[in-house]
Scaffold this motif. Structure first.
Motif, PDB file in Angstrom:
ATOM      1  N   TYR A  69       5.088   4.655  -6.746  1.00  0.00           N
ATOM      2  CA  TYR A  69       4.468   4.818  -8.054  1.00  0.00           C
ATOM      3  C   TYR A  69       3.000   5.189  -8.007  1.00  0.00           C
ATOM      4  O   TYR A  69       2.523   5.942  -8.835  1.00  0.00           O
ATOM      5  CB  TYR A  69       4.651   3.526  -8.866  1.00  0.00           C
ATOM      6  CG  TYR A  69       6.095   3.295  -9.194  1.00  0.00           C
ATOM      7  CD1 TYR A  69       6.941   4.385  -9.408  1.00  0.00           C
ATOM      8  CD2 TYR A  69       6.645   2.028  -9.271  1.00  0.00           C
ATOM      9  CE1 TYR A  69       8.284   4.205  -9.687  1.00  0.00           C
ATOM     10  CE2 TYR A  69       7.990   1.836  -9.555  1.00  0.00           C
ATOM     11  CZ  TYR A  69       8.804   2.934  -9.760  1.00  0.00           C
ATOM     12  OH  TYR A  69      10.128   2.760 -10.043  1.00  0.00           O
ATOM     13  N   TYR A  70       2.278   4.655  -7.011  1.00  0.00           N
ATOM     14  CA  TYR A  70       0.829   4.836  -7.047  1.00  0.00           C
ATOM     15  C   TYR A  70       0.403   6.260  -6.710  1.00  0.00           C
ATOM     16  O   TYR A  70      -0.738   6.641  -6.896  1.00  0.00           O
ATOM     17  CB  TYR A  70       0.163   3.845  -6.065  1.00  0.00           C
ATOM     18  CG  TYR A  70       0.374   4.230  -4.616  1.00  0.00           C
ATOM     19  CD1 TYR A  70      -0.647   4.841  -3.891  1.00  0.00           C
ATOM     20  CD2 TYR A  70       1.607   4.023  -3.994  1.00  0.00           C
ATOM     21  CE1 TYR A  70      -0.439   5.219  -2.569  1.00  0.00           C
ATOM     22  CE2 TYR A  70       1.811   4.402  -2.685  1.00  0.00           C
ATOM     23  CZ  TYR A  70       0.792   4.998  -1.984  1.00  0.00           C
ATOM     24  OH  TYR A  70       0.997   5.394  -0.689  1.00  0.00           O
ATOM     25  N   ILE A  71       1.329   7.069  -6.222  1.00  0.00           N
ATOM     26  CA  ILE A  71       0.922   8.398  -5.750  1.00  0.00           C
ATOM     27  C   ILE A  71       1.824   9.514  -6.289  1.00  0.00           C
ATOM     28  O   ILE A  71       1.801  10.634  -5.815  1.00  0.00           O
ATOM     29  CB  ILE A  71       0.900   8.353  -4.197  1.00  0.00           C
ATOM     30  CG1 ILE A  71       0.017   9.452  -3.644  1.00  0.00           C
ATOM     31  CG2 ILE A  71       2.301   8.420  -3.626  1.00  0.00           C
ATOM     32  CD1 ILE A  71      -0.217   9.316  -2.168  1.00  0.00           C
ATOM     33  N   THR A  72       2.581   9.182  -7.338  1.00  0.00           N
ATOM     34  CA  THR A  72       3.520  10.136  -7.921  1.00  0.00           C
ATOM     35  C   THR A  72       2.860  11.456  -8.322  1.00  0.00           C
ATOM     36  O   THR A  72       3.320  12.529  -7.968  1.00  0.00           O
ATOM     37  CB  THR A  72       4.140   9.526  -9.201  1.00  0.00           C
ATOM     38  OG1 THR A  72       4.781   8.308  -8.844  1.00  0.00           O
ATOM     39  CG2 THR A  72       5.148  10.452  -9.813  1.00  0.00           C
ATOM     40  N   THR A  73       1.764  11.362  -9.100  1.00  0.00           N
ATOM     41  CA  THR A  73       1.169  12.578  -9.659  1.00  0.00           C
ATOM     42  C   THR A  73       0.621  13.513  -8.582  1.00  0.00           C
ATOM     43  O   THR A  73       0.946  14.695  -8.590  1.00  0.00           O
ATOM     44  CB  THR A  73       0.110  12.207 -10.727  1.00  0.00           C
ATOM     45  OG1 THR A  73       0.756  11.381 -11.696  1.00  0.00           O
ATOM     46  CG2 THR A  73      -0.414  13.445 -11.426  1.00  0.00           C
ATOM     47  N   PRO A  74      -0.173  13.006  -7.615  1.00  0.00           N
ATOM     48  CA  PRO A  74      -0.649  13.923  -6.565  1.00  0.00           C
ATOM     49  C   PRO A  74       0.500  14.594  -5.803  1.00  0.00           C
ATOM     50  O   PRO A  74       0.425  15.770  -5.469  1.00  0.00           O
ATOM     51  CB  PRO A  74      -1.466  13.032  -5.624  1.00  0.00           C
ATOM     52  CG  PRO A  74      -1.682  11.752  -6.326  1.00  0.00           C
ATOM     53  CD  PRO A  74      -0.767  11.659  -7.500  1.00  0.00           C
ATOM     54  N   ILE A  75       1.581  13.839  -5.545  1.00  0.00           N
ATOM     55  CA  ILE A  75       2.703  14.439  -4.813  1.00  0.00           C
ATOM     56  C   ILE A  75       3.335  15.552  -5.648  1.00  0.00           C
ATOM     57  O   ILE A  75       3.538  16.674  -5.169  1.00  0.00           O
ATOM     58  CB  ILE A  75       3.768  13.377  -4.437  1.00  0.00           C
ATOM     59  CG1 ILE A  75       3.222  12.437  -3.354  1.00  0.00           C
ATOM     60  CG2 ILE A  75       5.056  14.053  -3.940  1.00  0.00           C
ATOM     61  CD1 ILE A  75       4.160  11.288  -2.976  1.00  0.00           C
ATOM     62  N   LEU A 106       1.695  14.781   1.551  1.00  0.00           N
ATOM     63  CA  LEU A 106       0.471  15.388   1.017  1.00  0.00           C
ATOM     64  C   LEU A 106      -0.240  16.268   2.044  1.00  0.00           C
ATOM     65  O   LEU A 106      -1.061  17.098   1.694  1.00  0.00           O
ATOM     66  CB  LEU A 106      -0.489  14.304   0.509  1.00  0.00           C
ATOM     67  CG  LEU A 106      -0.020  13.569  -0.753  1.00  0.00           C
ATOM     68  CD1 LEU A 106      -0.944  12.416  -1.085  1.00  0.00           C
ATOM     69  CD2 LEU A 106       0.109  14.512  -1.942  1.00  0.00           C
ATOM     70  N   ASP A 152       3.216  12.974   6.383  1.00  0.00           N
ATOM     71  CA  ASP A 152       2.744  12.629   5.049  1.00  0.00           C
ATOM     72  C   ASP A 152       2.954  13.854   4.176  1.00  0.00           C
ATOM     73  O   ASP A 152       2.411  14.923   4.467  1.00  0.00           O
ATOM     74  CB  ASP A 152       1.250  12.285   5.169  1.00  0.00           C
ATOM     75  CG  ASP A 152       0.593  12.041   3.815  1.00  0.00           C
ATOM     76  OD1 ASP A 152       1.241  12.264   2.772  1.00  0.00           O
ATOM     77  OD2 ASP A 152      -0.586  11.638   3.809  1.00  0.00           O
ATOM     78  N   SER A 177       0.816  -1.217   0.000  1.00  0.00           N
ATOM     79  CA  SER A 177       0.000   0.000   0.000  1.00  0.00           C
ATOM     80  C   SER A 177       0.850   1.266   0.000  1.00  0.00           C
ATOM     81  O   SER A 177       0.387   2.332  -0.365  1.00  0.00           O
ATOM     82  CB  SER A 177      -0.925   0.014   1.214  1.00  0.00           C
ATOM     83  OG  SER A 177      -0.134   0.118   2.389  1.00  0.00           O
ATOM     84  N   LEU A 178       2.111   1.155   0.433  1.00  0.00           N
ATOM     85  CA  LEU A 178       2.976   2.339   0.453  1.00  0.00           C
ATOM     86  C   LEU A 178       3.949   2.343  -0.733  1.00  0.00           C
ATOM     87  O   LEU A 178       4.786   3.221  -0.854  1.00  0.00           O
ATOM     88  CB  LEU A 178       3.761   2.426   1.773  1.00  0.00           C
ATOM     89  CG  LEU A 178       2.924   2.689   3.023  1.00  0.00           C
ATOM     90  CD1 LEU A 178       3.800   2.655   4.266  1.00  0.00           C
ATOM     91  CD2 LEU A 178       2.209   4.030   2.941  1.00  0.00           C
ATOM     92  N   LYS A 220       1.135  18.632  -5.916  1.00  0.00           N
ATOM     93  CA  LYS A 220       1.142  19.425  -4.674  1.00  0.00           C
ATOM     94  C   LYS A 220       2.425  20.268  -4.606  1.00  0.00           C
ATOM     95  O   LYS A 220       2.387  21.467  -4.293  1.00  0.00           O
ATOM     96  CB  LYS A 220       1.056  18.524  -3.437  1.00  0.00           C
ATOM     97  CG  LYS A 220       1.268  19.352  -2.153  1.00  0.00           C
ATOM     98  CD  LYS A 220       1.249  18.571  -0.864  1.00  0.00           C
ATOM     99  CE  LYS A 220       1.893  19.434   0.227  1.00  0.00           C
ATOM    100  NZ  LYS A 220       1.283  19.378   1.523  1.00  0.00           N
TER     101      LYS A 220
END
Length: 296
Positions: free
Chosen positions: A131-137, A105, A103, A26-27, A140
């Motif tokens: 990889y799963y959260i690259t774009t939101p990071i 974000l 975090d 999940s991380l 931001k």
């Protein structure tokens, strides 16, 4: 000291075993086990002995260690509490590193920068991003208008290609434009899966984003510009006329959309992927002023 670097398969295995550390899917945890790759990341990031560095997701400290050797100060944000005691151990000989349990974000990055770096210090962001959260990071980091030089990140190859894509290519889309509005984007290196533990199922690239002093185009309203631009890519195979008609429904009819596009010399039968940032700015601005006038 080379043999003792954190970024080796044997040392990484040893730490994981000693702390009975289980990777969390999940991380998106994949640790780097190749010092050469880390040195390449640092070389591309342009860090000097005077630089301050923000790292996101230090893991067990492989990249953090190399950053500590090459920069003046490193602040790393780690969300996974289980890694804090590990980082205490692996980085104990570097007194220029602070680990912040937060975090990215949700963190107040302006405050963290103020409390960890010298005023006016040359600051870089470097990370091996999940990889799963690259774009939101990344979005931001770009929206917050941070006092940084550049962002150098290891991310999924396909996403890096999209962020750096040029018009008329398969990878080009609203993400390319959003990233390139704020930065100059370069894919500086491909990275094999073998340098990670565990090995990810995707290829990776190193992407360098150099912050722009000012946006490359003038837009009347950023939010409006981005939403019109996204709308033009809503259905890639459709013309901008069809996409914009769906977007402005029911307020603007097709005829009006064609007319506004022709006022900025843009053919309504084109597709989003053929338009440059300048053309999108022209579209955004003419529709914005029309919608504003209409409200009066």
């Amino acid at each position: 000291m080379n043999h003792n670097f954190i970024a080796t398969p044997s040392y990484t295995k040893q730490i994981i075993k000693r702390y009975a550390f289980a990777f969390k899917k999940s991380l998106g945890q994949n640790f780097l086990i190749d010092v050469n790759i880390l040195e390449n990341i640092i070389r591309h990031s342009g860090i000097t002995k005077d630089s301050g560095v923000i790292e996101i997701g230090p893991g067990i400290g492989a990249l953090t260690e190399q950053l500590a050797i090459h920069a003046e100060r490193v602040m790393a944000l780690e969300i996974d509490q289980r890694l804090l005691p590990i980082l205490d151990e692996t980085l104990n000989e570097y007194n220029n590193v602070s680990i912040v349990h937060d975090d990215v974000l949700k963190a107040n990055l302006h405050e963290l920068i103020q409390s960890h770096f010298r005023p006016g210090q040359d600051i870089h962001i470097v990370a091996n991003l999940p990889y799963y959260i690259t774009t939101p990071i990344l979005m931001k980091l770009l929206h917050e208008n941070l006092p940084i030089e550049n962002i150098t990140v290891m991310i999924q190859k396909e996403v890096a290609d999209r962020m750096a894509a040029k018009p008329n290519t398969k990878s080009y889309g609203s993400l390319s434009l959003a990233i390139q509005y704020y930065t100059i984007a370069d894919v500086v290196m491909q990275v094999p899966k073998t340098v990670f533990m565990p090995q990810p199922n995707v290829e990776s690239s190193i992407l360098r984003l150099t912050m722009r002093e000012k946006a490359p185009v003038h837009v009347e309203d950023e939010e409006f510009f981005f939403s019109v631009m996204k709308a033009c890519f809503a259905q890639r195979r459709k013309t901008i006329l069809n996409n914009l008609t769906a977007f402005f429904k029911p307020t603007l009819q097709k005829g009006k959309i064609v007319q506004l596009l022709s006022e900025v010399d843009i053919d309504a039968t084109r597709r989003g992927e053929s338009l440059t940032m300048q053309e999108f700015a022209a579209i955004g601005n003419i529709f914005y002023s029309y919608v504003q006038d209409d409200k009066k």
